[in-house]
Motif scaffolding. Structure first.
Motif, mmCIF file in Angstrom:
data_model
loop_
_atom_site.group_PDB
_atom_site.id
_atom_site.type_symbol
_atom_site.label_atom_id
_atom_site.label_comp_id
_atom_site.label_asym_id
_atom_site.label_seq_id
_atom_site.Cartn_x
_atom_site.Cartn_y
_atom_site.Cartn_z
ATOM 1 N N LEU A 184 0.824 -1.208 0.000
ATOM 2 C CA LEU A 184 0.000 0.000 0.000
ATOM 3 C C LEU A 184 0.858 1.258 0.000
ATOM 4 O O LEU A 184 1.913 1.311 0.638
ATOM 5 N N ALA A 185 0.386 2.285 -0.678
ATOM 6 C CA ALA A 185 1.080 3.571 -0.677
ATOM 7 C C ALA A 185 1.065 4.155 0.735
ATOM 8 O O ALA A 185 0.098 3.977 1.475
ATOM 9 N N PRO A 186 2.118 4.859 1.123
ATOM 10 C CA PRO A 186 2.154 5.401 2.484
ATOM 11 C C PRO A 186 1.150 6.520 2.726
ATOM 12 O O PRO A 186 0.760 6.761 3.869
ATOM 13 N N LEU A 187 0.725 7.193 1.656
ATOM 14 C CA LEU A 187 -0.181 8.336 1.806
ATOM 15 C C LEU A 187 -1.301 8.237 0.787
ATOM 16 O O LEU A 187 -1.057 8.065 -0.404
ATOM 17 N N THR A 188 -2.550 8.357 1.255
ATOM 18 C CA THR A 188 -3.704 8.297 0.372
ATOM 19 C C THR A 188 -4.777 9.270 0.854
ATOM 20 O O THR A 188 -5.078 9.335 2.052
ATOM 21 N N GLY A 189 -5.352 10.014 -0.070
ATOM 22 C CA GLY A 189 -6.508 10.845 0.229
ATOM 23 C C GLY A 189 -7.735 10.259 -0.450
ATOM 24 O O GLY A 189 -7.624 9.651 -1.517
ATOM 25 N N VAL A 190 -8.885 10.413 0.168
ATOM 26 C CA VAL A 190 -10.140 9.954 -0.414
ATOM 27 C C VAL A 190 -11.099 11.139 -0.434
ATOM 28 O O VAL A 190 -11.385 11.740 0.602
ATOM 29 N N ASP A 191 -11.575 11.491 -1.619
ATOM 30 C CA ASP A 191 -12.488 12.621 -1.785
ATOM 31 C C ASP A 191 -13.900 12.082 -1.963
ATOM 32 O O ASP A 191 -14.205 11.433 -2.962
ATOM 33 N N VAL A 192 -14.758 12.323 -0.961
ATOM 34 C CA VAL A 192 -16.097 11.752 -0.981
ATOM 35 C C VAL A 192 -17.116 12.785 -0.508
ATOM 36 O O VAL A 192 -16.884 13.504 0.460
ATOM 37 N N ILE A 193 -18.212 12.888 -1.244
ATOM 38 C CA ILE A 193 -19.328 13.702 -0.787
ATOM 39 C C ILE A 193 -20.137 12.859 0.190
ATOM 40 O O ILE A 193 -20.754 11.866 -0.200
ATOM 41 N N GLY A 194 -20.110 13.212 1.431
ATOM 42 C CA GLY A 194 -20.773 12.427 2.453
ATOM 43 C C GLY A 194 -22.158 12.948 2.784
ATOM 44 O O GLY A 194 -22.701 13.823 2.110
ATOM 45 N N ASP A 195 -22.714 12.389 3.821
ATOM 46 C CA ASP A 195 -24.039 12.778 4.306
ATOM 47 C C ASP A 195 -23.869 13.302 5.718
ATOM 48 O O ASP A 195 -24.110 12.599 6.696
ATOM 49 N N GLU A 196 -23.397 14.541 5.821
ATOM 50 C CA GLU A 196 -23.144 15.152 7.126
ATOM 51 C C GLU A 196 -24.436 15.241 7.929
ATOM 52 O O GLU A 196 -25.443 15.769 7.469
ATOM 53 N N ARG A 197 -24.403 14.724 9.146
ATOM 54 C CA ARG A 197 -25.582 14.772 10.016
ATOM 55 C C ARG A 197 -25.177 15.238 11.405
ATOM 56 O O ARG A 197 -24.053 15.053 11.824
ATOM 57 N N GLN A 198 -26.139 15.825 12.106
ATOM 58 C CA GLN A 198 -25.891 16.258 13.475
ATOM 59 C C GLN A 198 -26.668 15.366 14.432
ATOM 60 O O GLN A 198 -27.817 15.002 14.176
ATOM 61 N N GLN A 199 -26.026 14.986 15.521
ATOM 62 C CA GLN A 199 -26.676 14.120 16.488
ATOM 63 C C GLN A 199 -27.921 14.783 17.077
ATOM 64 O O GLN A 199 -27.925 15.993 17.325
ATOM 65 N N SER A 200 -28.954 13.990 17.278
ATOM 66 C CA SER A 200 -30.182 14.535 17.858
ATOM 67 C C SER A 200 -29.958 14.954 19.301
ATOM 68 O O SER A 200 -30.562 15.920 19.778
ATOM 69 N N ALA A 201 -29.114 14.227 20.006
ATOM 70 C CA ALA A 201 -28.763 14.593 21.382
ATOM 71 C C ALA A 201 -27.319 15.071 21.391
ATOM 72 O O ALA A 201 -26.387 14.301 21.210
ATOM 73 N N GLY A 202 -27.138 16.363 21.550
ATOM 74 C CA GLY A 202 -25.787 16.918 21.502
ATOM 75 C C GLY A 202 -25.546 17.657 20.204
ATOM 76 O O GLY A 202 -26.392 17.698 19.307
ATOM 77 N N ASN A 203 -24.362 18.263 20.089
ATOM 78 C CA ASN A 203 -24.059 19.109 18.930
ATOM 79 C C ASN A 203 -23.045 18.498 17.982
ATOM 80 O O ASN A 203 -22.664 19.135 17.007
ATOM 81 N N SER A 204 -22.601 17.281 18.244
ATOM 82 C CA SER A 204 -21.549 16.696 17.421
ATOM 83 C C SER A 204 -22.093 16.224 16.079
ATOM 84 O O SER A 204 -23.290 15.970 15.923
ATOM 85 N N TYR A 205 -21.182 16.093 15.106
ATOM 86 C CA TYR A 205 -21.545 15.663 13.755
ATOM 87 C C TYR A 205 -21.032 14.252 13.480
ATOM 88 O O TYR A 205 -20.066 13.787 14.093
ATOM 89 N N TYR A 206 -21.702 13.587 12.543
ATOM 90 C CA TYR A 206 -21.227 12.293 12.064
ATOM 91 C C TYR A 206 -21.547 12.173 10.579
ATOM 92 O O TYR A 206 -22.355 12.928 10.028
ATOM 93 N N ASN A 207 -20.889 11.225 9.914
ATOM 94 C CA ASN A 207 -20.986 11.098 8.472
ATOM 95 C C ASN A 207 -20.930 9.617 8.106
ATOM 96 O O ASN A 207 -19.843 9.035 8.028
#
Length: 331
Positions: free
Chosen positions: A159-182
């Motif tokens: 495997l290459a030592p460095l890899t970037g992945v460009d992805v359009i995700g589905d950013e969501r905010q938790q119903s309880a709290g202010n944190s985000y997940y994808n």
């Protein structure tokens, strides 16, 4: 009289809060006065007398507040501070006190006052593959760091030592709290965990980092469903929790994905670069960076270029593309 170079140093760990089995078995319970080296936390050092030791060394000194550092200073005639002021400052539970003078580490305070008069840069890095080190070296250390021969070409399998992945995700905010997940990024993380294991890496040698606690939870749920033996030994945590540690491979999920360039605290002009630097410099052999690079590299409407970390993310994206290290997963 010169010390015998063949004599083994005796080491004692003071305090009972270590979770390391080797430390518990080999180093705890000794008598400090009979040891060559005594190891303790800054708070644990409060038990020592004034000038009890010739030298005190504080590791990760930029994470220690000045009051905490003063405890170690009191118990030794000479103090050595080892740390990196380009990474995260001392943790502060009260955000309103982050700018207080006592919250700034003594390490950083002394650098601001005296700069090169009292500091020494350790120029050779022994942690990571040279390709992983290149961007942080150029961006944070003025290109002054050199990579040791032993780790210059470290990789995982083929495997290459460095890899970037460009992805359009589905950013969501938790119903309880202010944190985000994808969820989309969590799925990509799981794919790369499998790839690392398929290339011979043990789960305990893999770290997954996200700046958002909500994403840490989402990734944990996703990764734990993989059909991999000991998969729960993969370390999944926040950037702040990973500071000072390392893994053979690190996967980073940046989470934020929207049309307005809103990257939250990732884009903070002071804290953002430090947090990114920590994430980039944890791996030894492979680094995978997963995110919506258009969002990360766009200055939000309420910020300017000088008041945002977005230009730094844009340069990182350009670096990955220039090295042909960016994988496109956009629709």
């Amino acid at each position: 009289m010169a010390a015998d170079p063949n004599r083994e140093l005796s080491i004692t760990r003071v305090g009972g809060n270590s979770r390391n089995a080797v430390v518990k078995q080999e180093y705890m319970g000794g008598i400090p006065d009979r040891a060559d080296v005594v190891v303790a936390t800054t708070s644990g050092a409060a038990r020592f007398d004034q000038n009890q030791f010739d030298v005190a060394v504080i590791d990760e000194a930029t994470q220690a507040s000045r009051p905490a550092t003063a405890i170690a200073l009191k118990c030794a005639e000479k103090l050595v501070l080892a740390g990196d002021h380009k990474q995260l400052p001392p943790y502060c539970a009260d955000e309103g006190m982050q700018d207080e003078e006592t919250h700034i580490s003594l390490f950083e305070y002394l650098l601001e006052q005296y700069d090169d008069e009292i500091s020494v840069l350790l120029r050779t890095q022994y942690r990571m593959n040279e390709e992983i080190a290149t961007f942080p070296n150029d961006s944070f250390y003025d290109g002054l760091l050199e990579t040791a021969d032993r780790n210059r070409n470290w990789i995982v399998g083929n495997l290459a030592p460095l890899t970037g992945v460009d992805v359009i995700g589905d950013e969501r905010q938790q119903s309880a709290g202010n944190s985000y997940y994808n969820p989309a990024e969590a799925a990509v993380v799981a794919t790369h965990v499998e790839r690392l294991v398929d290339n011979g890496l043990a789960p305990q040698d893999i770290g997954v980092i996200s700046a958002y606690s909500g994403q840490v939870q989402a990734i944990t749920r996703t990764v734990n469903t993989l059909n991999i033996e000991n998969v729960r030994r993969v370390s999944i945590d926040t950037v702040d929790s990973f500071q000072g540690s390392e893994r053979e491979a690190i996967i980073v999920s940046f989470v934020r994905s929207n049309d307005n360039g809103h990257s939250g605290f990732l884009a903070f002009p002071d804290e953002g670069p430090r947090r990114l630097n920590v994430a980039l410099t944890r791996p030894c052999r492979r680094l995978v960076l997963i995110g919506d690079w258009e969002t990360l590299g766009t200055v939000a409407p309420h910020r300017t270029e000088s008041d945002s970390c977005a230009p730094l993310y844009a340069r990182l994206s350009e670096h990955l593309r220039a090295q042909d290290r960016m994988v496109q997963l956009r629709d």
